[in-house]
Design an enzyme around this catalytic site. Structure first.
Site, PDB file in Angstrom:
ATOM      1  N   MET A  33      -2.086   0.871  -1.425  1.00  0.00           N
ATOM      2  CA  MET A  33      -2.781   0.175  -2.559  1.00  0.00           C
ATOM      3  C   MET A  33      -3.280   1.131  -3.561  1.00  0.00           C
ATOM      4  O   MET A  33      -4.027   0.755  -4.490  1.00  0.00           O
ATOM      5  CB  MET A  33      -3.769  -1.000  -2.014  1.00  0.00           C
ATOM      6  CG  MET A  33      -3.310  -1.990  -1.507  1.00  0.00           C
ATOM      7  SD  MET A  33      -4.468  -3.500  -1.423  1.00  0.00           S
ATOM      8  CE  MET A  33      -5.744  -2.829  -0.703  1.00  0.00           C
ATOM      9  N   LEU A  36      -5.451   6.876  -3.807  1.00  0.00           N
ATOM     10  CA  LEU A  36      -4.958   7.829  -2.527  1.00  0.00           C
ATOM     11  C   LEU A  36      -6.143   9.106  -2.339  1.00  0.00           C
ATOM     12  O   LEU A  36      -6.604   9.600  -3.268  1.00  0.00           O
ATOM     13  CB  LEU A  36      -3.634   8.468  -3.107  1.00  0.00           C
ATOM     14  CG  LEU A  36      -2.384   7.588  -3.450  1.00  0.00           C
ATOM     15  CD1 LEU A  36      -1.077   8.261  -3.588  1.00  0.00           C
ATOM     16  CD2 LEU A  36      -2.235   6.456  -2.235  1.00  0.00           C
ATOM     17  N   HIS A  40      -3.913   9.386   3.051  1.00  0.00           N
ATOM     18  CA  HIS A  40      -2.593   8.599   2.529  1.00  0.00           C
ATOM     19  C   HIS A  40      -1.670   9.953   2.580  1.00  0.00           C
ATOM     20  O   HIS A  40      -0.369   9.900   2.924  1.00  0.00           O
ATOM     21  CB  HIS A  40      -2.933   8.302   1.208  1.00  0.00           C
ATOM     22  CG  HIS A  40      -3.510   6.853   1.141  1.00  0.00           C
ATOM     23  ND1 HIS A  40      -4.712   6.947   0.479  1.00  0.00           N
ATOM     24  CD2 HIS A  40      -3.218   5.617   1.271  1.00  0.00           C
ATOM     25  CE1 HIS A  40      -5.115   5.619   0.552  1.00  0.00           C
ATOM     26  NE2 HIS A  40      -4.361   4.940   1.196  1.00  0.00           N
ATOM     27  N   ASP A 156      -6.803   0.968  10.270  1.00  0.00           N
ATOM     28  CA  ASP A 156      -6.673  -0.327  10.076  1.00  0.00           C
ATOM     29  C   ASP A 156      -5.882  -1.061  11.575  1.00  0.00           C
ATOM     30  O   ASP A 156      -4.684  -1.269  11.343  1.00  0.00           O
ATOM     31  CB  ASP A 156      -5.787  -0.714   8.801  1.00  0.00           C
ATOM     32  CG  ASP A 156      -6.755  -0.254   7.500  1.00  0.00           C
ATOM     33  OD1 ASP A 156      -7.950  -0.754   7.723  1.00  0.00           O
ATOM     34  OD2 ASP A 156      -6.172   0.193   7.035  1.00  0.00           O
ATOM     35  N   SER A 191     -11.143   6.698   3.462  1.00  0.00           N
ATOM     36  CA  SER A 191     -11.051   5.300   2.747  1.00  0.00           C
ATOM     37  C   SER A 191     -11.115   5.278   1.410  1.00  0.00           C
ATOM     38  O   SER A 191     -12.046   5.760   0.897  1.00  0.00           O
ATOM     39  CB  SER A 191     -11.784   4.260   3.488  1.00  0.00           C
ATOM     40  OG  SER A 191     -11.995   2.884   2.933  1.00  0.00           O
TER      41      SER A 191
END
Length: 289
Positions: A33, A36, A40, A156, A191
């Site tokens: 989403m 970054l 990521h 997650d 995060s």
């Protein structure tokens, strides 16, 4: 370093996919989403190891945000994200909402996905419908990109479980690769939401990895009840942290384990630090009843 080519439409991605097939090249997809961070980047790096070409999707999916959640506040930093991927990914897919969900503008409807009972537990309790929306956008992305491999992060854990279940149930022709959680030096999981934390809250946020560490230590000799208690007790030292849940689940079912369970478990934790909601997880090889 060369910046990735940014694609905005489904037609552009389909053209890319056909060209890669013609050239005999494989494609890795990293769904994000945006906003970054190094976590990521680790997913992208793994994608480069597994495929010839990497495409990173950047799309803030409205279907997985509930009433009162931070959809409007969620950071949208496309230019910075593209710059961060220079030399790391060949393509970025950054569609708008109407491109992902064409039924909004009179196009064909996107088939909704349903997470089932697991989607109503843990994150699903406080975020009803979240996992249906997450699976719907992931399925849509897989249909558009048709990747050979898709890369997700372990942090997650419930999302990973449900995506894996969808891939297996629908027999989707792709490899699912899960990358271990990337952490700051003090253990906090990276995060995009960490940027919401004040300095004081950031210091308190280490409660989550500390709770996981306490649970892991207890697992060397204790059973499920003792492991849960060890993790929860750790949070008593952090008044800014409000625990939502800390539990142990069977990684094959994502169901809470009984006190006499023996075998591998995944520890899952969610807590609010100030107004910011954080998640973390740890896989443990074995519990001793």
């Amino acid at each position: 370093m060369t910046q990735p080519v940014v694609l905005h439409t489904v037609a552009e991605v389909h053209a890319l996919r056909e060209q890669l097939r013609t050239d005999g090249k494989t494609l890795a997809c990293v769904p994000t989403m945006g906003a970054l961070h190094e976590g990521h980047v680790a997913l992208v790096s793994r994608g480069r190891e597994l495929a010839d070409v990497v495409i990173v999707s950047i799309f803030v999916n409205p279907l997985q945000f509930g009433v009162g959640e931070d959809f409007d506040r969620y950071p949208r930093t496309l230019d910075a994200d593209v710059a961060a991927l220079a030399g790391k990914a060949e393509y970025v897919f950054a569609p708008d909402v109407d491109e992902m969900y064409p039924d909004r503008v009179g196009g064909a409807p996107v088939p909704p996905q349903h997470a089932g009972p697991v989607g109503e537990t843990f994150e699903g309790v406080s975020r009803p419908g979240h996992f249906d929306g997450m699976l719907t956008v992931v399925a849509r992305l897989f249909d558009i990109v048709q990747p050979d491999v898709a890369i997700f992060g372990q942090k997650d854990a419930q999302q990973v479980f449900l995506v894996r279940q969808m891939v297996q149930t629908q027999q989707l022709p792709l490899q699912l690769e899960i990358v271990p959680t990337i952490r700051e030096q003090d253990g906090l999981a990276l995060s995009s939401r960490n940027r919401y934390l004040s300095e004081e809250e950031r210091a308190a946020a280490v409660a989550l990895p500390h709770a996981l560490l306490a649970a892991a230590r207890e697992a060397e000799q204790g059973g499920a009840a003792a492991v849960r208690e060890a993790g929860i007790r750790t949070l008593d030292h952090y008044p800014l942290v409000r625990l939502e849940y800390l539990d142990l689940v069977d990684p094959t079912t994502f169901q809470s384990v009984s006190d006499n369970y023996q075998g591998p478990v995944t520890v899952v934790i969610a807590a609010k630090v100030g107004t910011t909601r954080l998640l973390d997880t740890e896989n443990l090889e074995r519990l001793h009843a």
